[in-house]
Design an enzyme around this catalytic site. Structure first.
Site, mmCIF file in Angstrom:
data_model
loop_
_atom_site.group_PDB
_atom_site.id
_atom_site.type_symbol
_atom_site.label_atom_id
_atom_site.label_comp_id
_atom_site.label_asym_id
_atom_site.label_seq_id
_atom_site.Cartn_x
_atom_site.Cartn_y
_atom_site.Cartn_z
ATOM 1 C CB SER A 101 7.069 4.004 2.012
ATOM 2 O OG SER A 101 6.023 3.121 2.336
ATOM 3 C CE1 TYR A 116 4.518 4.670 -3.041
ATOM 4 C CE2 TYR A 116 4.430 2.879 -1.439
ATOM 5 C CZ TYR A 116 4.410 4.225 -1.733
ATOM 6 O OH TYR A 116 4.273 5.142 -0.717
HETATM 7 P P1 NDP Z 1 -1.579 12.300 -0.653
HETATM 8 O O1 NDP Z 1 -2.091 11.677 -1.915
HETATM 9 O O2 NDP Z 1 -2.564 12.846 0.307
HETATM 10 O O3 NDP Z 1 -0.516 13.431 -0.997
HETATM 11 C C1 NDP Z 1 0.368 13.305 -2.063
HETATM 12 C C2 NDP Z 1 0.899 14.685 -2.375
HETATM 13 O O4 NDP Z 1 1.816 14.565 -3.474
HETATM 14 C C3 NDP Z 1 -0.196 15.640 -2.814
HETATM 15 O O5 NDP Z 1 -0.004 16.883 -2.182
HETATM 16 C C4 NDP Z 1 0.006 15.766 -4.316
HETATM 17 O O6 NDP Z 1 -0.311 17.100 -4.725
HETATM 18 C C5 NDP Z 1 1.504 15.549 -4.414
HETATM 19 N N1 NDP Z 1 1.906 15.165 -5.754
HETATM 20 C C6 NDP Z 1 1.602 14.062 -6.447
HETATM 21 N N2 NDP Z 1 2.134 14.113 -7.671
HETATM 22 C C7 NDP Z 1 2.800 15.295 -7.745
HETATM 23 C C8 NDP Z 1 3.550 15.940 -8.750
HETATM 24 N N3 NDP Z 1 3.744 15.398 -9.968
HETATM 25 N N4 NDP Z 1 4.097 17.149 -8.480
HETATM 26 C C9 NDP Z 1 3.923 17.724 -7.273
HETATM 27 N N5 NDP Z 1 3.210 17.165 -6.285
HETATM 28 C C10 NDP Z 1 2.663 15.958 -6.530
HETATM 29 O O7 NDP Z 1 -0.685 11.168 0.025
HETATM 30 P P2 NDP Z 1 0.303 11.163 1.304
HETATM 31 O O8 NDP Z 1 0.208 12.397 2.061
HETATM 32 O O9 NDP Z 1 0.057 9.873 1.979
HETATM 33 O O10 NDP Z 1 1.699 11.047 0.560
HETATM 34 C C11 NDP Z 1 2.830 11.825 0.914
HETATM 35 C C12 NDP Z 1 4.067 10.951 0.836
HETATM 36 O O11 NDP Z 1 4.008 9.969 1.867
HETATM 37 C C13 NDP Z 1 4.245 10.191 -0.474
HETATM 38 O O12 NDP Z 1 5.594 10.249 -0.871
HETATM 39 C C14 NDP Z 1 3.868 8.772 -0.097
HETATM 40 O O13 NDP Z 1 4.474 7.824 -0.933
HETATM 41 C C15 NDP Z 1 4.385 8.719 1.328
HETATM 42 N N6 NDP Z 1 3.822 7.650 2.143
HETATM 43 C C16 NDP Z 1 2.494 7.634 2.424
HETATM 44 C C17 NDP Z 1 1.956 6.581 3.151
HETATM 45 C C18 NDP Z 1 0.501 6.456 3.428
HETATM 46 O O14 NDP Z 1 0.064 5.391 3.887
HETATM 47 N N7 NDP Z 1 -0.316 7.479 3.203
HETATM 48 C C19 NDP Z 1 2.816 5.484 3.670
HETATM 49 C C20 NDP Z 1 4.200 5.646 3.339
HETATM 50 C C21 NDP Z 1 4.686 6.690 2.615
HETATM 51 P P3 NDP Z 1 -1.004 17.527 -6.091
HETATM 52 O O15 NDP Z 1 -1.844 16.389 -6.553
HETATM 53 O O16 NDP Z 1 -1.790 18.744 -5.710
HETATM 54 O O17 NDP Z 1 0.151 17.848 -6.997
#
Ligand code: NDP
Length: 246
Positions: free
Chosen positions: A143, A156
């Protein structure tokens, strides 16, 4: 010469929403065989169904990234179904931001478990397979918060800093046949801020996310890194909304 993602086996964690879902759709459309993993398997099944209707190849597997056995099982599933694992996208993450003084220690634990240990467990599962193949590519989603820290983002940011440290160490250790890429997005419109438990910070996040870019802005960066020649390692890509100052 660039290499095509066509028929490459790409496993994506956190593929049930946001960036992971968008990446699965784009990579499948480009011809990759995608393995979608997350906890919400109903969502994964729906996305896989849509990818298949569009002519792509995909499977869904349940995965809690905090569970080592789950991590091994989804890598094994990729190899059993498609014969190999070319790319692992460690994308699953949570952003439970809050000021340290709120003492949301369970949130700290969850971010450390998902964002750091989850990435490590993915590497632990994939690395033996990639070494055996003598090829592979690990793409870790960090990030902009892995480059800068602000009030409420200490833990975070700490986890995302750790993702960059682990990726760089992995790069140095992996040798010439295995690649390591960090994708560092700025504000992207996904479900990520929905889970913030600090009321004040959730409100502040809404303001920041007013100028967030679509999740569809990220997969092309992943595709770019994959499609470079085998001896070219794209180490990190930062992608911010043009309107994001910090
Ligand atoms: P979302 O919340 O839309 O997606 C997060 C994903 O992570 C979901 O598919 C969720 O699936 C999965 N997840 C969470 N916990 C678990 C777990 N214990 N096991 C398996 N899967 C898990 O957010 P984003 O798409 O934004 O996030 C994706 C990545 O991008 C993250 O690493 C985030 O930190 C990073 N990021 C996002 C930014 C933003 O502004 N959106 C900025 C910078 C980085 P489920 O709940 O079904 O398990």
């Amino acid at each position: 010469m660039t290499i095509s993602v066509q028929d490459k086996v790409v496993a994506i964690t956190g593929a049930s929403s946001g960036i992971g879902e968008a990446a699965a759709r784009v990579l499948a459309q480009a011809g990759a065989k995608v393995v979608l993993c997350a906890r919400r398997t109903d969502r994964l099944d729906k996305i896989v169904g849509e990818i298949k209707v569009a002519g792509g190849q995909a499977i869904a597997r349940p995965l809690d990234v905090t569970n080592r056995e789950d991590a091994k099982a989804f890598v094994n599933a990729a190899v059993e179904e498609f014969g190999r694992l070319d790319v692992l996208v460690n994308n699953a993450g949570v952003m439970l931001v809050s000021p340290l003084a709120e003492l949301k220690i369970d949130d700290w634990d969850q971010m450390i478990d998902v964002n750091i240990k989850g990435v490590l467990y993915g590497i632990a599962a994939a690395l033996p397979v990639m070494r055996e193949q003598n090829s592979g590519h690990v793409i870790n989603v960090s990030s902009v918060a892995g480059h800068r820290v602000g009030p409420a983002t200490s833990v975070y940011s700490g986890t995302k800093w750790a993702v960059r440290a682990i990726s760089e160490g992995f790069r140095q250790e992996a040798g010439a046949s295995i690649r390591s890429t960090i994708i560092s997005p700025g504000a992207v419109l996904t479900e990520l801020p929905d889970h913030i438990s600090s009321a004040a910070i959730k409100e502040a996040a809404k303001a920041m996310y007013a100028t967030a870019i679509s999740a569809d802005a990220i997969p092309n960066a992943i595709l770019y890194a994959i499609e470079q020649p085998a001896d070219v390692d794209v180490n990190e890509i930062l992608i911010r909304p043009t309107a994001q100052q910090s």
